[in-house]
Motif scaffolding. Structure first.
Motif, PDB file in Angstrom:
ATOM      1  N   PHE A 130       0.881  -1.158   0.000  1.00 62.95           N
ATOM      2  CA  PHE A 130       0.000   0.000   0.000  1.00 62.95           C
ATOM      3  C   PHE A 130       0.925   1.216   0.000  1.00 62.95           C
ATOM      4  CE2 PHE A 130      -2.405   3.403   1.936  1.00 62.95           C
ATOM      5  CZ  PHE A 130      -3.694   3.237   1.444  1.00 62.95           C
ATOM      6  N   TYR A 131       0.797   2.086  -0.998  1.00 64.82           N
ATOM      7  CA  TYR A 131       1.726   3.203  -1.156  1.00 64.82           C
ATOM      8  C   TYR A 131       1.078   4.510  -0.706  1.00 64.82           C
ATOM      9  CZ  TYR A 131       4.086  -0.207  -4.133  1.00 64.82           C
ATOM     10  OH  TYR A 131       4.695  -1.334  -4.604  1.00 64.82           O
ATOM     11  N   VAL A 132       1.892   5.366  -0.094  1.00 70.14           N
ATOM     12  CA  VAL A 132       1.418   6.663   0.380  1.00 70.14           C
ATOM     13  C   VAL A 132       2.364   7.744  -0.118  1.00 70.14           C
ATOM     14  CG1 VAL A 132       0.818   8.084   2.374  1.00 70.14           C
ATOM     15  CG2 VAL A 132       0.461   5.602   2.454  1.00 70.14           C
ATOM     16  N   GLU A 133       1.813   8.734  -0.788  1.00 67.78           N
ATOM     17  CA  GLU A 133       2.576   9.900  -1.210  1.00 67.78           C
ATOM     18  C   GLU A 133       2.281  11.055  -0.253  1.00 67.78           C
ATOM     19  OE1 GLU A 133       3.024   9.480  -6.016  1.00 67.78           O
ATOM     20  OE2 GLU A 133       1.187  10.405  -5.264  1.00 67.78           O
ATOM     21  N   SER A 134       3.315  11.791   0.118  1.00 65.16           N
ATOM     22  CA  SER A 134       3.139  12.935   1.004  1.00 65.16           C
ATOM     23  C   SER A 134       4.342  13.855   0.881  1.00 65.16           C
ATOM     24  CB  SER A 134       2.974  12.486   2.460  1.00 65.16           C
ATOM     25  OG  SER A 134       4.226  12.083   3.006  1.00 65.16           O
ATOM     26  N   LYS A 135       4.272  14.997   1.573  1.00 60.27           N
ATOM     27  CA  LYS A 135       5.406  15.919   1.623  1.00 60.27           C
ATOM     28  C   LYS A 135       6.024  15.943   3.017  1.00 60.27           C
ATOM     29  CE  LYS A 135       5.254  19.524  -1.049  1.00 60.27           C
ATOM     30  NZ  LYS A 135       4.917  20.819  -1.669  1.00 60.27           N
ATOM     31  N   GLY A 136       5.468  15.114   3.923  1.00 62.35           N
ATOM     32  CA  GLY A 136       6.042  14.985   5.252  1.00 62.35           C
ATOM     33  C   GLY A 136       5.832  16.187   6.151  1.00 62.35           C
ATOM     34  N   ILE A 137       4.924  17.069   5.792  1.00 65.00           N
ATOM     35  CA  ILE A 137       4.653  18.279   6.580  1.00 65.00           C
ATOM     36  C   ILE A 137       3.241  18.190   7.146  1.00 65.00           C
ATOM     37  CG2 ILE A 137       4.382  20.786   6.515  1.00 65.00           C
ATOM     38  CD1 ILE A 137       7.263  19.942   6.247  1.00 65.00           C
ATOM     39  N   PRO A 138       3.063  18.273   8.464  1.00 68.25           N
ATOM     40  CA  PRO A 138       1.716  18.221   9.043  1.00 68.25           C
ATOM     41  C   PRO A 138       0.933  19.480   8.712  1.00 68.25           C
ATOM     42  CG  PRO A 138       3.337  18.757  10.727  1.00 68.25           C
ATOM     43  CD  PRO A 138       4.121  18.441   9.488  1.00 68.25           C
ATOM     44  N   THR A 139      -0.354  19.318   8.513  1.00 70.74           N
ATOM     45  CA  THR A 139      -1.212  20.458   8.187  1.00 70.74           C
ATOM     46  C   THR A 139      -2.159  20.818   9.327  1.00 70.74           C
ATOM     47  OG1 THR A 139      -2.836  18.970   7.174  1.00 70.74           O
ATOM     48  CG2 THR A 139      -1.142  19.902   5.738  1.00 70.74           C
ATOM     49  N   THR A 140      -2.102  20.063  10.425  1.00 67.06           N
ATOM     50  CA  THR A 140      -3.048  20.289  11.524  1.00 67.06           C
ATOM     51  C   THR A 140      -2.391  20.842  12.783  1.00 67.06           C
ATOM     52  OG1 THR A 140      -2.783  17.984  12.230  1.00 67.06           O
ATOM     53  CG2 THR A 140      -4.597  18.474  10.720  1.00 67.06           C
ATOM     54  N   HIS A 141      -1.079  21.048  12.769  1.00 67.49           N
ATOM     55  CA  HIS A 141      -0.417  21.610  13.950  1.00 67.49           C
ATOM     56  C   HIS A 141       0.880  22.295  13.560  1.00 67.49           C
ATOM     57  CE1 HIS A 141       2.792  18.542  14.152  1.00 67.49           C
ATOM     58  NE2 HIS A 141       1.861  17.646  13.854  1.00 67.49           N
ATOM     59  N   TRP A 189       6.041   6.062   0.347  1.00 69.55           N
ATOM     60  CA  TRP A 189       6.095   5.152   1.494  1.00 69.55           C
ATOM     61  C   TRP A 189       5.363   3.860   1.138  1.00 69.55           C
ATOM     62  CZ3 TRP A 189       9.367   6.275   5.205  1.00 69.55           C
ATOM     63  CH2 TRP A 189       9.744   7.604   5.375  1.00 69.55           C
ATOM     64  N   SER A 190       5.903   2.728   1.544  1.00 64.25           N
ATOM     65  CA  SER A 190       5.310   1.430   1.195  1.00 64.25           C
ATOM     66  C   SER A 190       5.003   0.631   2.458  1.00 64.25           C
ATOM     67  CB  SER A 190       6.247   0.642   0.278  1.00 64.25           C
ATOM     68  OG  SER A 190       7.566   0.601   0.798  1.00 64.25           O
ATOM     69  N   ILE A 191       3.748   0.224   2.590  1.00 66.10           N
ATOM     70  CA  ILE A 191       3.272  -0.552   3.736  1.00 66.10           C
ATOM     71  C   ILE A 191       2.900  -1.947   3.245  1.00 66.10           C
ATOM     72  CG2 ILE A 191       1.502  -0.713   5.533  1.00 66.10           C
ATOM     73  CD1 ILE A 191       1.218   2.373   5.251  1.00 66.10           C
TER      74      ILE A 191
END
Length: 538
Positions: A185-196, A223-225
């Motif tokens: 299961f792959y996840v793309e992100s920028k590694g920056i939280p948007t809620t805090h 990221w690979s799960i």
């Protein structure tokens, strides 16, 4: 001799009863017509989600196609099948839970095995002559051993539905994007939280003038799960020796989670190296957590995970997946509940994972692989002993931050930003001597994460794109949802996340010249957030 043959047959049959898999050679697969591509494929309906039909072929590979590409007959079939599945689940799930407890279902094999043993023992006692028992015993042992071996394979290996994992990441889309194959299961992100906020509260001697820079955890660097996690016979400890480099888990907001221990054995949380949300930046200026991000439950529900370990097992908070209070934990800081293993995050050590319960690979640098990589744009600096970070503020153009900190009674700052060519500029201001130092670095070009979360029906009427499909020329209608003055930017991305077009003002008509056919994404940023819309160019 007949009795011995009967016993051998019974033992072997016992193993097949418990261990036999589905034989796809005998399944009649549906032929799907992909009219837009003039081809057909064979497979079984898997699911319908976000306008895509997922089909499982004879090799158990999941492939997907946009619904509109299928023939009208196949579109109707997929919709009816999807409605039937929903109806079946809604009607039966509560009834099944009441009549057949989940744990009983998982243990039925063991009850049947016990019954078989009793039946065979009774047979021996009543019908087998004493001088023939010596022939029976080895046959019996072989049969039971084969059966137990099949149980072992099932007991240590589980399969996680990708849609189940996807549910955990949904509350944080479109800032994360998800997709999967039969293995990961792959996840793309920028590694920056948007809620805090980030970095505020870091004190002591742990800050090496590192600052948060968005990373490109996209494409092949996602990221690979694991979707088929396997329990380890000897779990590897998460300590000051193992997994001291890189991530051990991924939070559902797309922020990686590292080992809480430093390579010197120090608890980074107790040592004051982390901010108010349990995170800080590494030497690549990559933001990450070191403890369980329990604060994410302010933005998701208690029955969903807040993270997934890179061995494939979920991380929950103080509740079990069914909403009940957390049960006692094992040495790994998790347990098997209703037949499925998962970890729990707590506010005290070991915080999340004591040992990696699943089978993982650790490379020579003590990093768990595979995993995404951060990319530094400048050399790491030296620690500022005694510094206390008091603010980390994004700039007005959303391409940089200002870090404010106190040191020796003075207030100092680092102001930095990046441009579209990948040039990073850092300004260091020291109040003690009133000096300002500027440094520039050539780094990677910032990317965007394009998620299809806003293509679901609940957001279909917020904006309208017509025609769609189109030839690169289309019209945007706001449907009286927003005023034009509230639109900040309009951007077009390809399916890989590359920026193809951007305007800082609202335009009703957009023409993409010399663009090839395919799927693209329109991202409209407004005063309350952003909306992503899929565009098909033919």
């Amino acid at each position: 001799m007949k009795k011995i043959f009967f016993l051998i047959f019974l033992s072997v049959l016992c193993n097949f009863i418990f261990a036999h898999d589905i034989n796809y050679e005998k399944v009649i697969l549906k032929k799907w017509s992909i009219e837009k591509e003039h081809k057909t494929i064979e497979g079984s309906f898997y699911m319908l989600k976000n306008g895509n039909v997922f089909i499982e072929d004879a090799n158990r590979k999941i492939i997907s196609f946009p619904l509109y590409k299928l023939s009208k007959e196949d579109q109707d079939f997929a919709k009816k099948k999807n409605d039937w599945v929903k109806q079946l689940n809604n009607q039966r799930i509560e009834e099944i839970k009441k009549t057949i407890p989940e744990q009983t279902i998982l243990n039925y094999k063991y009850w049947l095995l016990l019954i078989l043993i009793i039946a065979l023992a009774s047979y021996v006692f009543l019908y087998v002559e004493k001088n023939k028992v010596k022939y029976f015993i080895p046959v019996f042992i072989v049969g039971i051993s084969m059966t137990l071996y099949s149980f072992t394979n099932d007991a240590f290996k589980t399969t996680t539905s990708p849609t189940t994992i996807d549910d955990a990441f949904d509350p944080f889309k479109p800032y994360v994007n998800t997709f999967w194959d039969s293995t990961y299961f792959y996840v793309e992100s920028k590694g920056i939280p948007t809620t805090h906020e980030m970095m505020v509260g870091i004190s002591n001697h742990g800050w090496q003038q590192q600052v948060p820079i968005p990373q490109c955890y996209t494409g092949t660097n996602s990221w690979s799960i694991p979707l088929n996690p396997v329990m380890a016979s000897v779990p590897i400890p998460v300590d000051s020796i193992h997994f001291t480099r890189g991530a051990i888990a991924l939070a559902v907001n797309g922020v990686p989670i590292f080992n809480v221990h430093t390579n010197t054995g120090v608890d980074s949380y107790l040592d004051g190296q982390l901010d108010n949300y349990g995170g800080h930046c590494g030497r690549a200026d990559d933001y990450h957590y070191h403890i369980a991000p329990l604060h994410l439950y302010a933005h998701t529900i208690a029955t969903l995970p807040i993270a997934y370990a890179l061995d494939g097992y979920a991380v929950y908070g103080s509740s079990e997946p069914d909403g009940t209070t957390m049960k006692p934990l094992d040495a790994n800081h998790g347990h098997s509940y209703t037949g499925v293993y998962h970890y729990h995050g707590t506010s005290t050590a070991p915080y999340m994972i004591a040992n990696m319960a699943g089978v993982v690979t650790e490379d020579g640098t003590h990093q768990l692989i595979p995993q995404a990589a951060a990319h530094p744009v400048r050399p790491s600096l030296t620690p500022l002993n005694g510094a206390l970070i008091t603010a980390c503020n994004p700039n007005a153009t959303d391409n940089g931050y200002t870090i404010i900190y106190t040191l020796s009674g003075q207030t100092d700052s680092i102001q930095y930003n990046w441009n579209t060519a990948g040039l990073y500029t850092f300004n260091f201001f020291t109040a003690g001597n009133g000096t300002s130092t500027t440094s520039t670095y050539n780094g990677f070009v910032q990317c965007d994460v394009v998620s299809s979360i806003n293509n679901v029906n609940s957001n279909m009427n917020i904006i309208n794109v017509s025609p769609n499909p189109n030839n690169g020329l289309f019209h945007i209608n706001l449907n009286n949802t927003f005023e034009q003055k509230n639109i900040h930017t309009i951007s077009i991305y390809n399916i890989q996340g590359d920026l193809l077009y951007r305007t800082n003002k609202y335009q009703e008509d957009i023409e993409l010249k010399n663009i090839s056919s395919g799927i693209y994404y329109l991202k409209l940023e407004h005063s309350k957030g952003q909306i992503t819309k899929k565009i098909v160019v033919q």
